[in-house]
Design an enzyme around this catalytic site. Structure first.
Site, PDB file in Angstrom:
ATOM      1  N   ASP A  72       0.813  -1.214   0.000  1.00 40.42           N
ATOM      2  CA  ASP A  72       0.000   0.000   0.000  1.00 40.42           C
ATOM      3  C   ASP A  72       0.846   1.264   0.000  1.00 40.42           C
ATOM      4  O   ASP A  72       0.356   2.346  -0.313  1.00 40.42           O
ATOM      5  CB  ASP A  72      -0.839   0.051   1.284  1.00 40.42           C
TER       6      ASP A  72
HETATM    7  C1  GLC Z   1      -0.692   2.345   6.297  1.00 42.16           C
HETATM    8  C2  GLC Z   1       0.008   1.110   6.784  1.00 42.16           C
HETATM    9  C3  GLC Z   1      -0.100  -0.017   5.847  1.00 42.16           C
HETATM   10  C4  GLC Z   1      -1.518  -0.169   5.446  1.00 42.16           C
HETATM   11  C5  GLC Z   1      -2.085   1.137   4.926  1.00 42.16           C
HETATM   12  C6  GLC Z   1      -3.520   0.991   4.515  1.00 42.16           C
HETATM   13  O1  GLC Z   1      -0.057   2.860   5.214  1.00 42.16           O
HETATM   14  O2  GLC Z   1       1.366   1.359   6.983  1.00 42.16           O
HETATM   15  O3  GLC Z   1       0.414  -1.182   6.429  1.00 42.16           O
HETATM   16  O4  GLC Z   1      -1.601  -1.147   4.476  1.00 42.16           O
HETATM   17  O5  GLC Z   1      -1.992   2.093   5.908  1.00 42.16           O
HETATM   18  O6  GLC Z   1      -4.410   1.637   5.324  1.00 42.16           O
HETATM   19  C1  GLC Z   2      -1.467  -3.984   5.495  1.00 41.86           C
HETATM   20  C2  GLC Z   2      -2.716  -3.992   4.660  1.00 41.86           C
HETATM   21  C3  GLC Z   2      -2.548  -4.823   3.422  1.00 41.86           C
HETATM   22  C4  GLC Z   2      -1.308  -4.398   2.694  1.00 41.86           C
HETATM   23  C5  GLC Z   2      -0.090  -4.419   3.609  1.00 41.86           C
HETATM   24  C6  GLC Z   2       1.146  -3.880   2.940  1.00 41.86           C
HETATM   25  O1  GLC Z   2      -1.255  -5.259   6.031  1.00 41.86           O
HETATM   26  O2  GLC Z   2      -3.813  -4.492   5.389  1.00 41.86           O
HETATM   27  O3  GLC Z   2      -3.659  -4.684   2.579  1.00 41.86           O
HETATM   28  O4  GLC Z   2      -1.128  -5.251   1.606  1.00 41.86           O
HETATM   29  O5  GLC Z   2      -0.352  -3.629   4.740  1.00 41.86           O
HETATM   30  O6  GLC Z   2       1.087  -2.528   2.707  1.00 41.86           O
END
Ligand code: GLC
Ligand code: GLC
Length: 812
Positions: free
Chosen positions: A483
């Site tokens: 993300d």
């Molecule tokens: C933040 C977190 C990440 C997550 C994203 C989505 O960036 O670091 O882990 O996937 O939020 O809400």
């Molecule tokens: C968090 C989010 C997931 C994402 C991951 C890496 O675990 O829930 O959707 O893939 O972060 O950013």
């Protein structure tokens, strides 16, 4: 240092020191009514949605930590104490917290009195039941004053924390017999109220928080408890609470049970009232009556245990590795069920007001629980697919109450659609229910737009094919699985979210090697499914796209020693020796090796060796290396994290299993097993001081080797780590894998394992599988026998349901 121990027979983790390095929690409830509970009784309850139907109040990130919960205060004439140590923090003579499967038992003793509180949500019940057992272990008569305590949340957990000018005037309660009813906003738009009861006549109560505590007192010193007398306050506005006052006299050796019920009720519009302004209490009373004796409560707890026996008996292992066995047989599966129920909404790191159900998250979670509750997995798949767009694109998240896509969290994460193929094919392999493919499923929940679920998989596949970049690799969109690798956002404004700010996809050359590998792995699954269902032409069409992708990865995705991570907006390499920082990333190397791309040319082995050399550490495999040390506007959120944390070179436990599985593709069981153990919580129990989070569940992240303090875990419980580790250990390391033609047994293990056994219930039959490894192999099946009969290959064909079969597998 340890703070407790596993009790494998009872499937409990027993905490013996209340001062854990972080609150160690558990979850109660598994359908509609839920509670989170810490080892000292902290936590809260909600009905279905942790944001919109929050029943009790909780203070996240407070001083002290873990403030607010389901507390019992005991005034024994000498001291004031709580069975869970907090909130009073009076030194106890003994303390123990047992977190079990959806129940928690907290026991404290003080001055010869033992107080044991059992908390759980009975099956099919919209209430949490608390049984408080008091025992006098002395030769004297004990006179105890017992105060219960919960604080009501004014339903919407977000506005409850901010809109005080309104909140302080809305609170309303009713008190009748031994039940305290919370009815704030019930007279206008709400059809629901909450209640808290005890199965004894009470000698007093309080419902106004400040009266109960005294305005300047903390949870540890309520003035009424210290004085030993309630004030029978009736809340009007401010902060309503519920506290029952019960006096208990115990003869020497005597014990007594009090049963408390914290429940939620919904009433139809024309049934809301008993009389003017008096709420209709029928349903509350019905539920209270179900649990008005200790014997009834014990029966309900026994039913809950049986429910869990049945869930966990589907897959059990005996490897001789105690820690592995307890993770696979109990805790890892338990965590998978919890992620099924909660997705990423409510934990001690997720406040329950932010995130709904993730499209990709929910699909990945499915692989961890589909064998336990296939019917609910089926429903989940349909729910998820119903939020998809007709071009295959997805809302990134949807809301559990409405099941509708949530545009505020954004869209355009180009890996999202592909995960639907994973979720659906896992489900069909487990159940054989090909019928699900014919289910009519809408796009974006619009009536009239329904197509078959199979067509949803087709548009998922096509979404990648229709969104390729200059190298014929998948465009990444806002982000792929990571993300925080935002190659098209270019955000310079701290007030905007990387998830929803402008996404410059016009003219972008940003391509993802993570999606490339993902596409090859699940594209092949799609092809196999097409063949199974007789769609031969479609299978051929899809296969051509996969072949092209494999070729493009080899030509444009290989950096010499590993797979690059991406191309950025301008078409420059990311995760390459050419880069100054973050020369190598885990995700593309995980997915491209899982896909076996370049296996014969040595690419898989080389890439995995590079991961070992550059990303592996004592605490697990970090996400990227060297970490970003400055903000790269063209990479986005990933470079906002300090080195070693989260997506910037943290050990992101979710993706370590991708490398484990990659190692099994290469046949290196020793490496896969080594990686597994490094992040598996039961193996980290001894260093709980450093690790901090629960030794019985995975955390999303452990700080990486470049962090200020490597090895500290954060964000336990709600993470795809649970399902991915379960999937890696059971299906790839132990190698017990459902397929369309039967149950495959093809382990990839450490050469020093002499063998292991598994009991697997599959499609109605039970398989007692015994694997022997006489020659210290890592991979390869020499023979497979079912009830003494030799079977060709590594897959047990479907056998008649209802029977048990003995399976013997000898490795090469
Ligand atoms: C933040 C977190 C990440 C997550 C994203 C989505 O960036 O670091 O882990 O996937 O939020 O809400
Ligand atoms: C968090 C989010 C997931 C994402 C991951 C890496 O675990 O829930 O959707 O893939 O972060 O950013």
């Amino acid at each position: 240092m340890k703070y407790g121990h596993f009790d494998d027979n009872r499937r409990e983790y027993v905490i013996t020191n209340p001062r854990t390095p972080w609150p160690w929690i558990n979850y109660l409830g598994n359908e509609d009514f839920f509670s989170l509970i810490s080892n000292t009784g902290g936590g809260y309850s909600f009905y279905k949605d942790a944001k919109f139907r929050r029943i009790t109040r909780y203070r996240y990130n407070n001083v002290p930590m873990d403030s607010g919960g389901k507390y019992f205060y005991i005034n024994d004439g000498e001291s004031v104490w709580s069975p869970g140590w907090k909130p009073c923090k009076t030194e106890l003579d003994s303390y123990e917290c047992r977190h079990g499967m959806n129940y928690t038992i907290i026991k404290g003793t003080k001055n010869g009195v033992e107080a044991e509180a059992t908390y759980f949500v009975p099956l099919k019940t919209w209430a949490e039941v608390q049984k408080l057992t008091l025992r006098n272990t002395t030769n004297e008569v004990k006179k105890l004053k017992i105060f219960s305590f919960v604080e009501w949340c004014l339903w919407n957990a977000a506005s409850d924390m901010e809109n005080f000018q309104r909140n302080f005037s809305t609170g309303e309660v009713e008190i009748e017999d031994s039940v305290i009813y919370h009815k704030t906003e019930y007279k206008e738009r709400r059809n629901h109220y909450a209640y808290y009861s005890v199965n004894e006549p009470i000698q007093g109560f309080d419902t106004d928080r400040e009266t109960f505590f005294g305005l300047y007192n903390g949870f540890d010193e309520p003035q009424t408890v210290l004085e030993g007398a309630p004030r029978n306050s009736e809340a009007h506005g401010w902060s309503p609470i519920a506290s029952h006052f019960v006096e208990v006299t115990l003869q020497p050796g005597e014990s007594k049970d009090l049963v408390y019920v914290l429940g939620y009720v919904e009433n139809a519009q024309d049934e809301k009232w008993e009389s003017k302004n008096i709420i209709n209490k029928i349903k509350a009373k019905e539920t209270i009556a179900l649990f008005n004796t200790a014997a009834k409560v014990d029966t309900a707890l026994a039913e809950l245990r049986t429910y869990w026996d049945n869930l966990l008996n589907v897959f059990t292992i005996n490897t001789g590795e105690e820690k592995l066995d307890r993770m696979v047989n109990v805790w890892n599966q338990y965590q998978c069920m919890i992620t099924f129920c909660f997705s990423r909404s409510a934990s001690f790191f997720e406040s329950g007001i932010g995130r709904g159900m993730g499209f990709r998250d929910s699909n990945q979670d499915l692989v961890g629980f589909v064998h336990q509750i296939p019917e609910r997995a089926r429903e989940r798949i349909i729910d998820i697919a119903s939020t998809q767009f007709s071009d295959g694109g997805c809302y990134h998240q949807y809301q559990p109450l409405t099941k509708k896509g949530n545009n505020e969290i954004g869209q355009g994460f180009n890996d999202d659609p592909i995960w639907l193929i994973l979720g659906t094919t896992c489900y069909i392999k487990e159940t054989g229910d090909f019928g699900i493919l014919d289910e009519p499923v809408p796009f974006d929940n619009k009536e009239g737009s329904e197509v078959s679920l199979f067509q949803h998989l087709t548009v998922s596949f096509n979404h990648v094919v229709n969104n390729l970049g200059p190298h014929g690799l998948p465009l990444s969109g806002r982000a792929d699985w990571n993300d925080c690798l935002n190659l098209n956002c270019f955000s310079n404004d701290p007030n905007e979210s990387f998830q929803t700010t402008e996404n410059k996809t016009e003219g972008s050359k940003a391509e993802s090697l993570m999606i490339s590998g993902l596409f090859v792995v699940y594209g092949r699954e799609y092809v196999e499914l097409c063949k199974k269902t007789g769609n031969i032409v479609e299978a051929e069409r899809a296969q051509q796209h996969i072949d092209a992708m494999v070729a493009n990865v080899k030509s444009y995705g290989w950096d010499g020693e590993w797979f690059i991570r991406a191309y950025d907006y301008y078409g420059r390499k990311v995760g390459s020796t050419e880069n100054e920082e973050s020369k190598i990333f885990i995700e593309s190397n995980g997915w491209c090796t899982m896909a076996g791309i370049g296996l014969h040319e040595g690419m898989v082995a080389k890439a995995l060796d590079s991961v070992k050399e550059r990303l592996d550490s004592e605490h697990g495999i970090v996400l990227n290396n060297p970490p970003f040390t400055k903000y790269y506007i063209e990479y986005g959120e990933i470079s906002t994290y300090p080195p070693g944390y989260k997506e910037n070179a943290g050990v992101f436990c979710h993706n370590n299993p991708w490398i484990m599985i990659g190692e099994t593709v290469q046949g290196r069981g020793d490496r896969a097993w080594e990686y597994f153990r490094k992040i598996c919580p039961a193996y980290l129990e001894e260093k709980s001081d450093l690790h901090r989070t629960e030794p019985y569940v995975y955390a999303q992240m452990i700080s990486g080797k470049d962090a200020y303090l490597p090895g500290e875990a954060k964000n336990s419980w709600l993470t795809g780590t649970a399902s991915w580790n379960y999937y890696a250990i059971t299906q790839y390391i132990l190698g017990i894998r459902p397929t369309y033609s039967g149950l495959m047994v093809n382990p990839c293990i450490s050469p020093d394992w002499k063998g292991f056994s598994v009991v697997r219930k599959f499609r109605g039959a039970t398989y007692q599988i015994d694997v022997k490894n006489p020659n210290g192999a890592m991979k390869g099946v020499a023979s497979l026998k079912v009830d003494g009969k030799l079977i060709e290959g590594d897959t047990i064909p479907f056998m008649k349901a209802g029977a048990t079969y003995k399976v013997e597998v000898i490795m090469i």
